[in-house]
Design a protein around this motif. Structure first.
Motif, PDB file in Angstrom:
ATOM      1  N   LEU A  52     -11.079 -22.284 -42.236  1.00  0.00           N
ATOM      2  CA  LEU A  52     -12.151 -21.100 -44.031  1.00  0.00           C
ATOM      3  C   LEU A  52     -12.481 -20.174 -42.422  1.00  0.00           C
ATOM      4  N   ARG A  80     -21.244 -13.053 -50.013  1.00  0.00           N
ATOM      5  CA  ARG A  80     -20.596 -13.855 -49.637  1.00  0.00           C
ATOM      6  C   ARG A  80     -18.415 -14.162 -50.266  1.00  0.00           C
ATOM      7  N   LEU A 132     -12.785 -17.372 -52.739  1.00  0.00           N
ATOM      8  CA  LEU A 132     -14.630 -17.436 -53.167  1.00  0.00           C
ATOM      9  C   LEU A 132     -15.493 -16.559 -52.879  1.00  0.00           C
ATOM     10  N   SER A 151     -15.078 -16.354 -48.934  1.00  0.00           N
ATOM     11  CA  SER A 151     -14.712 -16.839 -47.826  1.00  0.00           C
ATOM     12  C   SER A 151     -13.189 -16.767 -48.427  1.00  0.00           C
ATOM     13  N   LEU A 179     -22.319 -22.184 -45.343  1.00  0.00           N
ATOM     14  CA  LEU A 179     -21.323 -23.468 -45.043  1.00  0.00           C
ATOM     15  C   LEU A 179     -22.934 -24.131 -44.372  1.00  0.00           C
TER      16      LEU A 179
HETATM   17  O1  AKG Z   1     -16.420 -21.735 -48.666  1.00  0.00           O
HETATM   18  C1  AKG Z   1     -17.150 -22.616 -47.936  1.00  0.00           C
HETATM   19  O2  AKG Z   1     -17.735 -21.964 -46.657  1.00  0.00           O
HETATM   20  C2  AKG Z   1     -16.368 -23.274 -48.239  1.00  0.00           C
HETATM   21  C3  AKG Z   1     -15.523 -24.031 -49.537  1.00  0.00           C
HETATM   22  C4  AKG Z   1     -14.921 -25.487 -49.230  1.00  0.00           C
HETATM   23  O3  AKG Z   1     -15.668 -26.337 -48.499  1.00  0.00           O
HETATM   24  C5  AKG Z   1     -14.557 -25.701 -49.969  1.00  0.00           C
HETATM   25  O4  AKG Z   1     -13.360 -24.515 -50.821  1.00  0.00           O
HETATM   26  O5  AKG Z   1     -13.899 -26.612 -50.520  1.00  0.00           O
END
Ligand code: AKG
Ligand code: FE2
Length: 316
Positions: free
Chosen positions: A184, A255, A156, A257, A191
């Protein structure tokens, strides 16, 4: 969902793409370092996490100890999963399943990353089998790499906000993960979880009750998902979380993730597992397969998104 065209220039340092050489003995910390092979890890920490925002204190569990079967750490994992209420801290080729053209050169790396995700998730599930008093392998056999399932690796990108003005949307709305475990990796803040001491009904959390999760080098956040809630008849809880624009001076920075999502195999039934410590399920309740369960959840997410006014349902 991976868009068919690169939505933006893809930075060369997306971590999951460089997770090579990972072995069963790899800890989350080594995984992070490995992700850093091709770049300076400090690039991920452009600005320190602010020290004047309310953060949630998370339990720190060693993945390498769990992988090595250290009993006390496995017990700590279970205790953490059960004692923190309303919080979670922790094939066959299919049509359209291939990586899009712009990512296809990275096929092997994605495959390795998915293998790593499965190793980490299975270590956690295996550690939970004993305290849940399940026959050995009960959870593991539902989460084998070779079986068709809805497992995925999600990368993401949340655009930084240089204006420092409140914007809408501020990020990813409150939700629970429709998975068994979600692992994660993130490098800057964003978050949030509800204050672990606050009882939460549904998705309604008061603004002042959200707490930041501070990313720490060498740690991944592990979310137990809704499937664990079904298997254990809510003995283990999945919980609500959301993503906000990064706090303080981190806000202008994009950001990234990386989420390794593990789901039960498609043809397995979503039902309460039998164990002396798990409250028995309702025998009259119809069990659906994991595949059907996944479809129903996606339909529900899409209808919530429509209600919020979203039009591009491929990118919610
Ligand atoms: O990007 C994040 O910190 C969390 C993403 C998330 O909660 C998800 O993809 O279900
Ligand atoms: Fe999530």
């Amino acid at each position: 969902m991976i868009p068919s065209k690169s939505p933006t220039s893809v930075p060369p340092f997306i971590p999951a793409i460089v997770m090579t050489n990972m072995t069963v003995s790899t800890s989350a910390e080594q995984a992070l370092r490995m992700a850093g092979d091709d770049f300076d890890v400090h690039e991920f920490y452009p600005v320190p996490f602010p020290d004047d925002v309310p953060v949630a204190e998370l339990e720190k569990i060693s993945l390498s100890k769990i992988l090595n079967g250290v009993r006390s750490e496995c017990d700590r994992l279970f205790k953490t999963c059960t004692e923190i209420p309303q919080s979670e801290f922790f094939g066959t080729r299919t049509e359209g399943g291939a990586l899009p053209d712009w990512l296809s050169d990275h096929h092997d790396t994605f495959k390795e990353a998915a293998e790593c995700g499965n190793v980490m998730a299975r270590a956690i599930l295996s550690a939970l089998e004993k305290p849940l008093q399940l026959p050995p392998g009960s959870l593991l056999k539902l989460h084998r790499l070779q079986d068709d399932s809805g497992d995925f690796t999600r990368i993401l990108r949340y655009a930084g906000d240089p204006t420092n003005e409140p914007t809408r949307p501020e990020g990813f709305p409150p939700h629970k993960d429709a998975q068994t475990v979600a692992i994660l990796f993130a490098w800057i803040g964003g978050l949030q979880i509800p204050d672990p001491g606050i009882p939460v009904e549904g998705f309604a959390v008061k603004e002042e009750d959200w707490r930041w999760v501070k990313p720490e080098p060498g740690y991944a956040v592990v979310n137990l998902g809704d499937a664990m809630e079904i298997y254990t008849n809510k003995l283990l809880r999945s919980c609500i979380h959301r993503v906000f624009k990064s706090p303080g001076l981190q806000r202008p920075h994009d950001r990234y993730s990386v989420l390794f999502a593990t789901r039960p195999k498609n043809d397995s039934l979503m039902k309460v597992l039998e164990s002396p410590v798990i409250p028995p399920g309702d025998p009259t309740e119809e069990s659906i397969t994991s595949l059907e369960w996944g479809h129903r959840i996606i339909a529900a997410v899409q209808s919530r998104a429509r209600a919020r006014g979203a039009r591009d349902l491929d990118n919610i």
